[in-house]
Design an enzyme around this catalytic site. Sequence first.
Site, PDB file in Angstrom:
ATOM      1  N   CYS A  80      17.465  22.207  -4.210  1.00  0.00           N
ATOM      2  CA  CYS A  80      16.814  21.180  -3.728  1.00  0.00           C
ATOM      3  C   CYS A  80      17.640  19.782  -4.335  1.00  0.00           C
ATOM      4  O   CYS A  80      18.694  19.624  -4.409  1.00  0.00           O
ATOM      5  CB  CYS A  80      15.534  21.043  -3.330  1.00  0.00           C
ATOM      6  SG  CYS A  80      15.303  20.037  -1.855  1.00  0.00           S
ATOM      7  N   HIS A 103      14.494  26.117  -0.988  1.00  0.00           N
ATOM      8  CA  HIS A 103      13.746  26.653  -2.086  1.00  0.00           C
ATOM      9  C   HIS A 103      13.527  28.212  -2.294  1.00  0.00           C
ATOM     10  O   HIS A 103      12.804  28.728  -1.735  1.00  0.00           O
ATOM     11  CB  HIS A 103      12.409  25.873  -2.158  1.00  0.00           C
ATOM     12  CG  HIS A 103      12.466  24.473  -2.386  1.00  0.00           C
ATOM     13  ND1 HIS A 103      12.197  23.938  -3.568  1.00  0.00           N
ATOM     14  CD2 HIS A 103      12.574  23.673  -1.382  1.00  0.00           C
ATOM     15  CE1 HIS A 103      11.937  22.720  -3.501  1.00  0.00           C
ATOM     16  NE2 HIS A 103      12.047  22.243  -2.059  1.00  0.00           N
ATOM     17  N   GLU A 156      12.972  30.106  -4.452  1.00  0.00           N
ATOM     18  CA  GLU A 156      11.592  30.359  -5.158  1.00  0.00           C
ATOM     19  C   GLU A 156      10.311  30.725  -4.802  1.00  0.00           C
ATOM     20  O   GLU A 156       9.620  31.759  -4.829  1.00  0.00           O
ATOM     21  CB  GLU A 156      11.300  29.502  -6.523  1.00  0.00           C
ATOM     22  CG  GLU A 156      10.641  27.871  -5.984  1.00  0.00           C
ATOM     23  CD  GLU A 156      11.679  26.865  -5.513  1.00  0.00           C
ATOM     24  OE1 GLU A 156      12.845  27.552  -5.323  1.00  0.00           O
ATOM     25  OE2 GLU A 156      11.436  25.709  -5.506  1.00  0.00           O
TER      26      GLU A 156
END
Length: 558
Positions: free
Chosen positions: A390, A516, A518
């Site tokens: 990001c 993202h 993650e």
Amino acid sequence: MHVTTGQAKATKYIFVTGGVSSSLGKGIISASLAKLLQARGMKVTIQKLDPYINIDPGTLNPYEHGECYVTDDGAETDLDLGHYERFLNVRTSQANNITTGRIYQSVIDKERRGEYLGRTVQVIPHITDEIKRCVQILGEGDRYDFVITEIGGTVGDIESLPYIEAVRQMRWEQPKDTLVIHLTLVPYLKAAGELKTKPTQHSVKQLLEFGVQPDILVCRTEHNLSKSIRTKLARFCNVGVEAVIQSIDAKTIYDVPLLMQQERLDEVVLNKLEVKSEAPINLNSWMNFLQRHKNPEGTVDIALVGKYVELQDSYKSIVEAFTHAGASCGVKVNLRWIHSEQVQSSELKSLFDGVHGILVAPGFGSRGIDGKIEAIRFAREEGIPFLGICLGMQCAVIEFARNVLGLEQAHSTEIKDYTPDPVIDLMEAQKGLADMGGTMRLGAYPCQLVEDSIAARAYGVENTEERHRHRYEFNDAYRDRFVEAGMIPTGTHPDSNLVEIVEIPDHPWFLGAQFHPEYKSTVESPHPLFKSFLEAALHHSGAESNSELSNRDKSQGS
Ligand code: GLN
């Protein structure tokens, strides 16, 4: 499979409250119980009720509340939802995180629409009814056998009272379908050499004052609970001794489901709710992960550059994504936390000495931005594997514009209102928005990958879907210049053509993602980009030690 109770089938509601102290790990206990029930073939979801007035944590500073986790449907939520997804490998949604702000907003909206027909709107029954509605909504439509609802805060907090009252009412109205687990602390007094039960007794008394008798006690402790301590807790707190569950400090949160299984938490829950479970418990893939996680064959050192490194909860999902990918690649990941503000004033060679990969973290605002850009320049020039997430990706674009395209003043308009080269700019859809809460580009969007790119090879497919949380984007006006100079968009949003991934094919492994990754990494599905990044880091570490060896050989030979 649905639960068979011998009566009409019904979703069971399990509430998890906390006593004595905060930070006892209700989220992990809830996720661990859910994992055990899921491993018996049950359909389970977990919900978090947060007693603060913000509508969601989206507007909260990470120092206040740790990471803001984002779901597929674009909800900005508490970081515990990340644990739920990582443990269960099941997606959560807006319905899984409710705050007092949201409860009141909905009640006030109804009041304005005249739905209360002239009655006085009160905490009981209107607020408590709304809380119950938000819990029961997850039980609708036969979707889940169990809804586990974690109540944020500690029993006795003024702000959590309406939640405890809603639990009391649901216990009263659906006694066979509800259960309360109280998580408490049994502290060890070093001077006395003893574990103390009194705080737990008081905390249960407090729950009783509110009309709630816990069915199960889960006791956080640093030492094993003896039979006599368990008997004492059972006697003073009106629970069976088998319902006093020890939760001893664990080396990793991923051990907790097994510790809870040893303590038979799942069996006690099933017995109390009169649910028969014939299916044998299957934790094979979990055990497999743990085995790999605990027995790595190598190590890699990754620098995590961000501005919230003092509070590691701010990057919770990133840390866990490394745990999952590390286990999958058979390596232990040593994270070196580097404050982005520290980068500027340091000698980069020594700051990043021995790291095999550099990750630049997401974030907002200008603090530490120059350090992030410097770290990226170092990774790019030194051929060190780089993953930018990001804001980390946006900084990679700025760095490339300045140092490769020669646009010295290139910047993001988030950081600098006026720049001659706004290579990162506010998205069209964001222009003119006044409200800050819930207005970013949020949640899952499709992403089309360019064949043979790092991303396409990592994912093994051409189309994927990833979660977003941002207002700014790569400025398309510069796309051709970037491509010519060697930074290539390799992932785009199919409809709008927004750039979602950039790569530098001329570098061993350099990738920036506007989304993202993650958030989507789980124990059972480690994220492909994290795995690919670690493989590159491992490769880099091999190359590094080979060159060290050959340097040593050379120096010994000379
Ligand atoms: N602040 C940047 C934006 O809004 C990046 C956000 C992030 O890193 N999550 O676009």
